[in-house]
Design an enzyme around this catalytic site. Structure first.
Site, PDB file in Angstrom:
ATOM      1  N   ASP A 184      -5.493   7.058   0.963  1.00  0.00           N
ATOM      2  CA  ASP A 184      -4.565   5.974   1.318  1.00  0.00           C
ATOM      3  C   ASP A 184      -5.254   4.626   1.137  1.00  0.00           C
ATOM      4  OD1 ASP A 184      -2.247   4.743   2.124  1.00  0.00           O
ATOM      5  OD2 ASP A 184      -2.230   5.564   4.148  1.00  0.00           O
ATOM      6  N   HIS A 195       7.228   8.768  -1.971  1.00  0.00           N
ATOM      7  CA  HIS A 195       6.886   7.726  -0.983  1.00  0.00           C
ATOM      8  C   HIS A 195       6.398   6.426  -1.634  1.00  0.00           C
ATOM      9  CE1 HIS A 195       5.443   5.819   2.638  1.00  0.00           C
ATOM     10  NE2 HIS A 195       4.185   5.867   2.252  1.00  0.00           N
TER      11      HIS A 195
HETATM   12  C1  HEM Z   1       2.317   8.681   8.611  1.00  0.00           C
HETATM   13  C2  HEM Z   1       3.006   7.877   7.821  1.00  0.00           C
HETATM   14  C3  HEM Z   1       2.561   7.502   6.444  1.00  0.00           C
HETATM   15  C4  HEM Z   1       1.789   8.187   5.556  1.00  0.00           C
HETATM   16  C5  HEM Z   1       1.186   9.567   5.723  1.00  0.00           C
HETATM   17  C6  HEM Z   1       1.659   7.367   4.386  1.00  0.00           C
HETATM   18  C7  HEM Z   1       0.929   7.710   3.261  1.00  0.00           C
HETATM   19  C8  HEM Z   1       0.767   6.906   2.158  1.00  0.00           C
HETATM   20  C9  HEM Z   1      -0.041   7.234   1.016  1.00  0.00           C
HETATM   21  C10 HEM Z   1      -0.854   8.516   0.850  1.00  0.00           C
HETATM   22  C11 HEM Z   1       0.072   6.214   0.135  1.00  0.00           C
HETATM   23  C12 HEM Z   1      -0.594   6.127  -1.244  1.00  0.00           C
HETATM   24  C13 HEM Z   1      -1.840   5.289  -1.225  1.00  0.00           C
HETATM   25  C14 HEM Z   1      -1.645   3.883  -1.692  1.00  0.00           C
HETATM   26  O1  HEM Z   1      -0.906   3.652  -2.652  1.00  0.00           O
HETATM   27  O2  HEM Z   1      -2.250   2.993  -1.101  1.00  0.00           O
HETATM   28  C15 HEM Z   1       0.948   5.232   0.712  1.00  0.00           C
HETATM   29  C16 HEM Z   1       1.327   4.047   0.120  1.00  0.00           C
HETATM   30  C17 HEM Z   1       2.200   3.132   0.679  1.00  0.00           C
HETATM   31  N1  HEM Z   1       2.865   3.255   1.870  1.00  0.00           N
HETATM   32 FE1  HEM Z   1       2.671   4.752   3.199  1.00  0.00          FE
HETATM   33  N2  HEM Z   1       2.368   6.213   4.570  1.00  0.00           N
HETATM   34  C18 HEM Z   1       2.933   6.254   5.816  1.00  0.00           C
HETATM   35  C19 HEM Z   1       3.720   5.285   6.405  1.00  0.00           C
HETATM   36  C20 HEM Z   1       4.203   4.179   5.764  1.00  0.00           C
HETATM   37  C21 HEM Z   1       5.153   3.245   6.335  1.00  0.00           C
HETATM   38  C22 HEM Z   1       5.763   3.344   7.738  1.00  0.00           C
HETATM   39  C23 HEM Z   1       5.389   2.297   5.388  1.00  0.00           C
HETATM   40  C24 HEM Z   1       6.322   1.101   5.446  1.00  0.00           C
HETATM   41  C25 HEM Z   1       7.520   1.156   5.968  1.00  0.00           C
HETATM   42  C26 HEM Z   1       4.555   2.614   4.244  1.00  0.00           C
HETATM   43  C27 HEM Z   1       4.461   1.854   3.107  1.00  0.00           C
HETATM   44  C28 HEM Z   1       3.628   2.123   2.052  1.00  0.00           C
HETATM   45  C29 HEM Z   1       3.443   1.226   0.936  1.00  0.00           C
HETATM   46  C30 HEM Z   1       4.077  -0.146   0.739  1.00  0.00           C
HETATM   47  C31 HEM Z   1       2.552   1.868   0.065  1.00  0.00           C
HETATM   48  C32 HEM Z   1       2.028   1.324  -1.270  1.00  0.00           C
HETATM   49  C33 HEM Z   1       2.932   1.742  -2.414  1.00  0.00           C
HETATM   50  C34 HEM Z   1       2.474   1.108  -3.703  1.00  0.00           C
HETATM   51  O3  HEM Z   1       2.197  -0.092  -3.689  1.00  0.00           O
HETATM   52  O4  HEM Z   1       2.437   1.792  -4.720  1.00  0.00           O
HETATM   53  N3  HEM Z   1       3.868   3.767   4.499  1.00  0.00           N
HETATM   54  N4  HEM Z   1       1.371   5.680   1.942  1.00  0.00           N
END
Ligand code: HEM
Length: 490
Positions: free
Chosen positions: A203, A348
């Site tokens: 992440d 996601h």
């Molecule tokens: C337990 C809950 C969550 C897990 C397990 C999770 C997991 C991840 C993972 C594995 C990534 C990919 C790594 C990265 O691109 O930096 C990611 C990206 C991201 N997540 Fe989450 N996330 C969670 C909650 C959230 C929440 C609540 C939000 C917003 C409402 C969010 C917004 C984002 C955003 C904006 C990205 C970057 C996407 C990109 O720029 O390509 N995440 N998340």
């Protein structure tokens, strides 16, 4: 806010926002201010010199990098550099308690996250008065006035630093000026899982670069204007305004940022069982590979961090950790915008940053970007949990994201993208479905999404469980150092 804004001095900005407090361990001390508000404000004055600013974080990071380099040259493992950091933020009810009545210009912040939980579709029920009550832990059902972030290299350092904070505010003493509602203790996962969240995925890879601060963005990393993250700066705009209108905020809000905090539990054994039972079947794939592929298609990246838009069929662990490669993708298929060959529309990372899905329609995503900090909490999955497929110990993510506008940022991403089955737009007749990681509907009915099976894209996958369970949260404002001195402290 005045139209002549001085150039950004990063020493005014709390360190977690732009640079990210370095951490192996991080405590979130959620507090309520006691009735002698003047005494609290006097004590706050003593805390301000201890607050870690952006240049101090940069120094700390330089120290870590130097120690790592020296160790590598000597063929030794990188040592842990002893350091700690402190930041502070206030909720709307905290401002009210302090007698600060200026309208900060953010409707979600003013409402508070408890009242916003229905909008976010957190699971919950309706009470006897017809009010929605989320299934949160009691600590988050009462007003929380603020949060002190304490981070460092170890539990020992962080506990010692938190003791200093407790001492400043006389927490627990007869002359206490605040009391602890709850301290959430987070830590980076051990060994090879370092940097990976509890489902196992790397992440913190994709963050927006901030103009004139992150001056060397990585390939594919979008640069946003400072006002997307910092209040009062260029492109800090009224939610939904088109053409964009600058938000009117009190002058002291300059260089502050809103912090959306969420206490998110993760049902890891249940998630793993689902991946195993629904492994993608294709020639040449073992069942394990099929379940890894399904996981990657739900998240948008392999566990290694490699984006599936670039590596749709096979992981590439080297690319996963290579900043020159791991953000260099856009989900752009000018010839066939309806294909989910490489990445499901609802994955996601695609839901939360749709890149070309909107940009190629002429819709900018700049004001939707957030900077994600936060950390994991809870133990590793035990053999007993893995065997039974049932979560017995609480674990998950302390989600913490900064933006100049919660309505534009976190709230919009959760409500209008992750929970919205029709997003990304213009994929008719395909209905993308829910973000399988964070998408939610409060009645907990099974969620569906399309495109998870690359060989049968028309098929919808039904998800029986919401594996991410919100148990609390609040919206905070992280003031600038000058604002802390002039507006908050006495
Ligand atoms: C337990 C809950 C969550 C897990 C397990 C999770 C997991 C991840 C993972 C594995 C990534 C990919 C790594 C990265 O691109 O930096 C990611 C990206 C991201 N997540 Fe989450 N996330 C969670 C909650 C959230 C929440 C609540 C939000 C917003 C409402 C969010 C917004 C984002 C955003 C904006 C990205 C970057 C996407 C990109 O720029 O390509 N995440 N998340």
């Amino acid at each position: 806010m005045s139209t002549t804004v001085p150039p950004l001095d990063i020493a005014n900005v709390q360190g977690d926002i732009l640079a990210g407090l370095p951490k192996k361990v991080q405590h979130y001390l959620l507090f309520q201010i006691d009735d002698d508000v003047q005494a609290f404000r006097q004590r706050l004055k003593l805390l301000i010199p201890l607050i870690t600013t952006t240049p101090q974080v940069q120094d700390d990071r330089a120290k870590i990098a130097a120690a790592k380099k020296a160790a590598t040259e000597q063929g030794k493992p990188a040592p842990l550099v002893k350091l700690s950091g402190i930041n502070i933020s206030f909720s709307h009810s905290g401002l009210v308690k302090l007698g600060i009545t200026d309208d900060l210009g953010d409707a979600a912040f003013a409402k508070g996250q408890f009242a916003d939980s229905a909008t976010l579709a957190d699971p919950g029920s309706t009470d006897a008065n017809g009010n929605f009550v989320p299934n949160w832990i009691p600590a988050f059902k009462n007003p929380i006035h603020g949060v002190v972030l304490v981070s460092g290299d170890s539990e020992l350092t962080v506990t010692a630093t938190q003791a200093i904070v407790n001492g400043i505010f006389n927490i627990g003493a007869h002359n206490a000026t605040m009391h602890e509602v709850l301290t959430i203790k987070g830590q980076v996962r051990p060994k090879d899982e370092k940097g990976h969240e509890h489902f196992g995925f790397l992440d913190g890879i994709s963050q927006p670069a901030v103009k004139d601060f992150d001056t060397k963005p990585n390939p594919g990393q979008e640069t946003v204007r400072q006002g997307v993250i910092l209040c009062g700066r260029e492109n800090d705009i009224v939610a939904g305004s088109n053409p964009p209108v600058p938000v009117v905020r009190p002058a002291w809000a300059l260089d502050g940022s809103f912090l959306a905090l969420r206490y998110l539990f993760q049902l890891v054994p249940e998630f793993n069982t689902f991946l195993k039972d629904n492994a993608i079947k294709a020639s040449g794939l073992t069942p394990e590979q099929g379940s890894e592929l399904l996981g990657a298609r739900l998240v948008g990246r392999w566990k290694s961090g490699a984006p599936i838009d670039l590596f749709p069929l096979q992981d590439n662990p080297t690319a996963g950790v290579d900043a020159q490669q791991n953000n260099k993708f856009r989900y752009d298929f000018p010839d066939d915008p309806h294909t989910q060959d490489r990445c499901p529309f609802a994955a996601h990372t695609r839901k939360t940053n749709p890149r070309a899905d909107l940009e190629d329609l002429g819709i900018s995503t700049e004001n939707r970007r957030i900077i994600r900090r936060g950390v994991q909490f809870g133990p590793e999955v035990t053999p007993d949990e893995a065997k039974s497929g049932k979560t017995k110990l609480g674990r998950g993510l302390i989600f913490a994201a900064y933006q100049s506008n919660i309505v534009n940022g976190f709230q919009f991403i959760q409500q209008s993208w992750a929970n919205n089955t029709g997003f990304p737009i213009q994929k008719n007749p395909i209905v993308p479905g829910f973000d399988p990681i964070i998408g939610q509907q409060s009645n907990l009915a099974p969620r569906t999404l399309s495109g998870t099976d690359p060989n049968n894209q028309g098929a919808n996958l039904s998800l029986p469980t919401e594996w991410v369970v919100p148990k609390g949260g609040e919206y905070f404002f992280a003031p600038s150092i000058p604002a802390l001195k002039s507006k908050f402290a006495l």
